[in-house]
Design a protein around this motif. Structure first.
Motif, PDB file in Angstrom:
ATOM      1  N   HIS A   2       0.865  -1.189   0.000  1.00 49.84           N
ATOM      2  CA  HIS A   2       0.000   0.000   0.000  1.00 49.84           C
ATOM      3  C   HIS A   2       0.899   1.236   0.000  1.00 49.84           C
ATOM      4  O   HIS A   2       1.532   1.543   1.016  1.00 49.84           O
ATOM      5  CB  HIS A   2      -0.900  -0.036   1.241  1.00 49.84           C
ATOM      6  N   HIS A  30     -12.089   2.536   1.671  1.00 54.59           N
ATOM      7  CA  HIS A  30     -11.077   2.398   0.621  1.00 54.59           C
ATOM      8  C   HIS A  30     -10.843   0.912   0.344  1.00 54.59           C
ATOM      9  O   HIS A  30     -10.563   0.142   1.269  1.00 54.59           O
ATOM     10  CB  HIS A  30      -9.773   3.078   1.039  1.00 54.59           C
ATOM     11  N   HIS A  49      -4.707   6.430  -5.251  1.00 58.91           N
ATOM     12  CA  HIS A  49      -6.156   6.610  -5.173  1.00 58.91           C
ATOM     13  C   HIS A  49      -6.736   6.746  -6.583  1.00 58.91           C
ATOM     14  O   HIS A  49      -6.350   7.655  -7.345  1.00 58.91           O
ATOM     15  CB  HIS A  49      -6.509   7.902  -4.431  1.00 58.91           C
ATOM     16  N   HIS A 105      -6.974  -0.447   5.563  1.00 61.17           N
ATOM     17  CA  HIS A 105      -7.010   0.057   6.955  1.00 61.17           C
ATOM     18  C   HIS A 105      -8.398  -0.048   7.627  1.00 61.17           C
ATOM     19  O   HIS A 105      -9.011   0.973   7.957  1.00 61.17           O
ATOM     20  CB  HIS A 105      -6.502   1.494   7.028  1.00 61.17           C
ATOM     21  N   GLU A 118      -6.107   2.071  -5.126  1.00 63.38           N
ATOM     22  CA  GLU A 118      -6.951   2.211  -3.924  1.00 63.38           C
ATOM     23  C   GLU A 118      -8.221   2.944  -4.349  1.00 63.38           C
ATOM     24  O   GLU A 118      -8.180   4.135  -4.680  1.00 63.38           O
ATOM     25  CB  GLU A 118      -6.215   2.992  -2.816  1.00 63.38           C
ATOM     26  N   ASP A 144       0.855   2.437   3.625  1.00 59.41           N
ATOM     27  CA  ASP A 144       0.078   3.603   3.184  1.00 59.41           C
ATOM     28  C   ASP A 144       1.003   4.819   3.082  1.00 59.41           C
ATOM     29  O   ASP A 144       0.631   5.934   3.451  1.00 59.41           O
ATOM     30  CB  ASP A 144      -1.089   3.879   4.152  1.00 59.41           C
TER      31      ASP A 144
HETATM   32 MN    MN Z   1      -6.903   4.976   2.389  1.00 58.91          MN
END
Ligand code: MN
Ligand code: AMP
Ligand code: MN
Ligand code: MN
Length: 298
Positions: free
Chosen positions: A18, A86, A50, A202, A75, A259
């Motif tokens: 991620h 997400h 994203h 997450h 994502e 992330d």
């Molecule tokens: Mn996220």
């Protein structure tokens, strides 16, 4: 946040599934991200911008040079039960037309939301935020709250991105606009249709409570979801244990990701993730990566 104590054993593959680049709201270009991953000892990296997959080509080129195994990722922003979730797609095919079209639609929706955010900030006396956020997003085709946050920080409205979110960009604050994203079904269909696995990013961050969490996981499984992030920079050690148990109870794969958004804006640097708890079935056991398939690594 996760303690930095249990670091991946250096003799094991170092896996991070991620991460973000300037294609969405990260701070490093795909090439810079791969170079940074290499410098942090990452062997397998998923780029998961994203709602966009435009960074994968450059990332792949650089991954070859850096000897990193790149996993094609994304994502996807989803609305489920009046909340934003997400959903990460891993090992996707970036040429899959429904995925490409679906992500484009989400990015178009982001432009409308950005105009609405700017209108609200105008009313609050902060002018020029649409143009300001677009300037922050100049390396991407996507505009998001992080670009507004960086603009607001540059204008002196808060000391850093984290505090600017709290002050302006979360529910109940002047720059927050609710938005309808893709449906859970759409996101999973696009990911699965492209040959990938859908993973809930997450999960602790949504603060769903037991009942809604159970409902989400059941729907997710019925729709063909494959896994959940068990190790995440958003999770405490206790939450990691909780989601490890849930994943194994629901027969879901476990994923791990920092992330990472860039230096100074992330809780966790690349290459520093704790191991997945032993009861987990790692998502990479579903992939054809011979050198890691057999061993319960990390
Ligand atoms: Mn996220
Ligand atoms: P968006 O998809 O445009 O609504 O933006 C979501 C992104 O904003 C997340 O992926 C994070 O990068 C960032 N973000 C969300 N909440 C916060 C927060 N409280 N502090 C810092 N960044 C945040
Ligand atoms: Mn982000
Ligand atoms: Mn992310």
């Amino acid at each position: 946040m996760i303690e930095d104590l249990v670091i991946t054993n250096s003799s094991m593959p170092n896996i991070d599934l991620h991460s973000h680049s300037t294609i969405s709201d990260g701070m490093l270009s795909p090439s810079q991200l791969l170079a940074h991953a290499a410098s942090r000892g990452v062997n397998i990296l998923a780029l998961t911008d994203h709602d966009d997959i435009a960074g994968l080509r450059e990332a792949r080129h650089c991954a070859l040079q850096e000897n990193i195994r790149l996993i094609n990722g994304v994502e996807i922003s989803v609305t489920w039960n009046n909340r934003t979730l997400h959903i990460i797609g891993l090992d996707i095919d970036p040429e899959h037309p429904p995925l490409i079209d679906g992500l484009k639609k989400i990015r178009d929706g982001r432009i409308n939301r950005a105009r609405a955010i700017a209108t609200q900030l105008d009313k609050y006396g902060i002018l020029g935020s649409f143009e300001g956020a677009c300037a922050q997003a100049s390396a991407s085709r996507l505009i998001g709250r992080t670009h507004f946050a960086r603009f607001l920080v540059s204008q002196g409205h808060a000391k850093d991105v984290r505090s600017v979110f709290k002050k302006f960009l979360v529910k109940g604050k002047p720059g927050y606009v609710s938005h309808v994203w893709a449906s859970l079904r759409e996101a999973i269909d696009w990911i699965r249709g492209s040959g990938g696995q859908a993973v809930i990013a997450h999960p602790a961050r949504y603060k769903l409570g037991n009942h809604l969490l159970e409902q989400l996981l059941c729907e997710f499984c019925e729709l063909g979801g494959a896994g959940i992030e068990v190790v995440s920079s958003s999770h405490t050690p206790e939450q990691t244990r909780q989601f490890a148990q849930l994943a194994s109870r629901m027969n879901l794969y476990a994923s791990c990701g920092s992330d990472y958004h860039g230096p100074g804006e992330s809780y966790f640097d690349l290459g520093r993730l704790p191991a997945l708890p032993p009861e987990c079935t790692p998502i990479w056991t579903a992939w054809d990566i011979p050198d890691i398939r057999e061993s319960p690594i990390q």
